[in-house]
Structures are given as structure tokens and as C-alpha cells.
Design a protein around this motif. Structure first.
Motif, mmCIF file in Angstrom:
data_model
loop_
_atom_site.group_PDB
_atom_site.id
_atom_site.type_symbol
_atom_site.label_atom_id
_atom_site.label_comp_id
_atom_site.label_asym_id
_atom_site.label_seq_id
_atom_site.Cartn_x
_atom_site.Cartn_y
_atom_site.Cartn_z
ATOM 1 N N SER A 69 84.526 61.351 -40.144
ATOM 2 C CA SER A 69 83.215 60.840 -39.741
ATOM 3 C C SER A 69 83.291 60.426 -38.283
ATOM 4 N N THR A 70 82.154 60.424 -37.630
ATOM 5 C CA THR A 70 82.129 60.088 -36.207
ATOM 6 C C THR A 70 82.698 58.705 -35.947
ATOM 7 N N VAL A 71 82.297 57.731 -36.746
ATOM 8 C CA VAL A 71 82.729 56.344 -36.533
ATOM 9 C C VAL A 71 84.227 56.203 -36.754
ATOM 10 N N SER A 72 84.737 56.764 -37.862
ATOM 11 C CA SER A 72 86.159 56.640 -38.177
ATOM 12 C C SER A 72 87.024 57.298 -37.111
ATOM 13 N N ILE A 73 86.657 58.503 -36.727
ATOM 14 C CA ILE A 73 87.433 59.221 -35.713
ATOM 15 C C ILE A 73 87.362 58.502 -34.376
ATOM 16 N N PHE A 74 86.169 58.002 -34.026
ATOM 17 C CA PHE A 74 86.017 57.314 -32.748
ATOM 18 C C PHE A 74 86.912 56.079 -32.669
ATOM 19 N N PHE A 75 86.894 55.250 -33.715
ATOM 20 C CA PHE A 75 87.697 54.026 -33.671
ATOM 21 C C PHE A 75 89.194 54.338 -33.690
ATOM 22 N N HIS A 76 89.578 55.427 -34.344
ATOM 23 C CA HIS A 76 90.981 55.854 -34.313
ATOM 24 C C HIS A 76 91.390 56.211 -32.884
ATOM 25 N N ASN A 77 90.547 56.982 -32.204
ATOM 26 C CA ASN A 77 90.850 57.379 -30.832
ATOM 27 C C ASN A 77 90.714 56.202 -29.867
ATOM 28 N N LEU A 78 89.775 55.296 -30.172
ATOM 29 C CA LEU A 78 89.582 54.126 -29.313
ATOM 30 C C LEU A 78 90.828 53.246 -29.313
ATOM 31 N N GLN A 79 91.467 53.115 -30.464
ATOM 32 C CA GLN A 79 92.705 52.338 -30.533
ATOM 33 C C GLN A 79 93.754 52.908 -29.582
ATOM 34 N N ALA A 80 93.866 54.246 -29.587
ATOM 35 C CA ALA A 80 94.829 54.887 -28.686
ATOM 36 C C ALA A 80 94.467 54.631 -27.228
ATOM 37 N N ALA A 81 93.174 54.742 -26.900
ATOM 38 C CA ALA A 81 92.729 54.533 -25.519
ATOM 39 C C ALA A 81 92.977 53.102 -25.063
ATOM 40 N N LEU A 82 92.746 52.125 -25.947
ATOM 41 C CA LEU A 82 92.949 50.727 -25.580
ATOM 42 C C LEU A 82 94.430 50.398 -25.409
ATOM 43 N N LEU A 83 95.278 51.020 -26.216
ATOM 44 C CA LEU A 83 96.718 50.835 -26.032
ATOM 45 C C LEU A 83 97.160 51.402 -24.682
ATOM 46 N N ILE A 84 96.649 52.585 -24.364
ATOM 47 C CA ILE A 84 96.983 53.213 -23.080
ATOM 48 C C ILE A 84 96.503 52.339 -21.921
ATOM 49 N N TYR A 85 95.279 51.844 -22.027
ATOM 50 C CA TYR A 85 94.716 51.000 -20.960
ATOM 51 C C TYR A 85 95.450 49.666 -20.862
ATOM 52 N N GLY A 86 95.636 49.013 -22.000
ATOM 53 C CA GLY A 86 96.284 47.708 -22.001
ATOM 54 C C GLY A 86 97.699 47.736 -21.483
ATOM 55 N N GLY A 87 98.346 48.901 -21.563
ATOM 56 C CA GLY A 87 99.692 49.031 -21.024
ATOM 57 C C GLY A 87 99.763 48.764 -19.534
ATOM 58 N N GLY A 88 98.611 48.798 -18.880
ATOM 59 C CA GLY A 88 98.577 48.506 -17.452
ATOM 60 C C GLY A 88 98.904 47.071 -17.125
ATOM 61 N N LEU A 89 98.759 46.180 -18.092
ATOM 62 C CA LEU A 89 99.080 44.769 -17.853
ATOM 63 C C LEU A 89 100.567 44.561 -17.592
ATOM 64 N N LEU A 90 101.380 45.497 -18.071
ATOM 65 C CA LEU A 90 102.822 45.436 -17.827
ATOM 66 C C LEU A 90 103.209 46.487 -16.782
ATOM 67 N N LEU A 91 102.421 46.491 -15.710
ATOM 68 C CA LEU A 91 102.674 47.343 -14.537
ATOM 69 C C LEU A 91 102.664 48.834 -14.864
#
Length: 214
Positions: A69-91
Motif C-alpha cells: 500500500s502507498t502508506v506502508s511502503i512510504f513509511f518503510h522508505n521514510l525510515q530509511a531516509a530519516l536514518l540516512i539524514y540523521g546520520g549527518g549529526l555524527l559528521l
């Protein structure tokens, strides 16, 4: 880029944003694509590392945690994107790591099925999903740049006033970098929204149509 970003003609526009973050976008693209090809080319060697991830992915589908479903797939991919983005806090170390892991996983996944079928099944949404993750990576690297410059200024430059005043001053000096990182992340998320819709509603139909036409 330190302090207030230079005010240019294209400031606030997509063109300016892409231009001022070109190095980060190229770095993110390189890490992701090299990892993707490595995951496919060396699938046998890295299977012990990635097979548990593959098994967990299949389990989440089988048990309904990840639905088509659009919502399920989106939130799955969003988790990956937020992990990638948040990794910037550790340089940016974890930004690079999560980009590499995602690239390796997709490449390894491709090696587990007929390549033609994999391409047909992933290309329709992949043309949006992959750029979305890459842009999230660029956002993470820009966040890392903000983090580095903020703390470098905070602890090395002289500024009279309370510690809180120092925090506010050096945050304001570098806040344009933080704003750009958030804007980039927003663009990446928009790509992921489109990717989720296509994957949930169009990909299988496109696959069936192409297979029936061959």
C-alpha cells in the motif's frame, strides 16, 4: 559553506539548492550506485552479511508489517531516509554507512531474481525511490557540514556573553546550512511519496503488461 550563505540570484529556488549542494549530491550518488553495483557483483561474498536483512524483509512482508500500500511502503522508505539524514549529526559517517547498506541491499536483492524481472519490477518506482534516497543522503551530508561548522565555531571562536548567547549566535551564523539540509530532505521525501504510490498501484500492472507483451 560557512556563515550566512552568499545571497545569489537563485537563492530559495530548486536550481540554487541543487547548485549549492552539488558536491554532496555527487558524493551521495557515488556511494549509493557503487554500493548497488557491488551488492550485485559480489552477492556471493556478502551473502552472509545481507541474508539476515533479506530474511527480515521477507518476514515483514509475510506477517503483514510491510504491505503493498502507498502508506506502508512510504513509511518503510521514510525510515530509511530519516536514518540516512540523521546520520549527518555524527559528521556524516552514518549517512555514508546507511547509503552503502541500502545500495548493497538493493544490489544483492537484484542478484536473487532474474535480472530482467527485477528491472521491470523496480524501474517504475525506482526512478523516484533511488533519487529520493540519494537526495536524503545529500541532505545528511549538508547536516554534517552544519554540525561541524556550528560546533567548530562554538568551541574555537571568541564571543562575549553567556553560553546561551554563544549558542544562539553561532547557530544563527550557520543556520542556512541547516535550512538547506531540511529543504533537501523535503525534496527527497516528495520523491519517496511518488515512489510509494507507483510501487503500490502501478508497478505490478506495468510488469504484467510487459510480460504479456514479450
Amino acid at each position: 559553506m560557512r556563515g550566512k550563505m552568499k545571497k545569489e540570484k537563485y537563492e530559495g529556488t530548486l536550481a540554487y539548492l541543487m547548485r549549492s549542494n552539488e558536491t554532496f549530491i555527487l558524493a551521495s550518488t557515488f556511494l549509493f550506485l557503487i554500493s548497488l553495483f557491488a551488492g550485485y557483483a559480489f552477492s556471493g561474498a556478502i551473502e552472509p552479511l545481507l541474508k539476515p536483512m533479506m530474511d527480515e524483509f521477507r518476514r515483514s512482508i509475510a506477517e503483514g508489517e510491510l504491505k503493498l500500500s502507498t502508506v506502508s511502503i512510504f513509511f518503510h522508505n521514510l525510515q530509511a531516509a530519516l536514518l540516512i539524514y540523521g546520520g549527518g549529526l555524527l559528521l556524516g559517517v552514518f549517512t555514508a554507512l546507511f547509503l552503502i547498506i541500502n545500495g548493497l541491499f538493493i544490489g544483492f536483492f537484484a542478484s536473487q531474481a532474474p535480472l530482467g524481472d527485477f528491472i521491470i519490477l523496480t524501474a517504475p518506482h525506482g526512478i523516484f525511490e533511488i533519487p529520493g534516497l540519494i537526495i536524503a543522503g545529500a541532505a545528511g551530508f549538508r547536516l554534517a557540514s552544519f554540525t561541524y561548522h556550528f560546533f567548530s565555531d562554538l568551541f574555537t571562536e571568541t564571543w562575549y556573553g553567556s553560553f546561551m548567547e554563544r549558542l544562539v549566535h553561532f547557530f544563527e551564523r550557520n543556520q542556512d546550512e541547516l535550512q538547506e539540509s531540511i529543504m533537501l530532505l523535503g525534496i527527497g521525501v516528495l520523491f519517496l511519496v511518488v515512489a510509494a504510490f507507483v510501487e503500490a498501484n502501478l508497478t505490478l500492472g506495468i510488469y504484467n503488461y510487459i510480460k504479456a507483451s514479450i
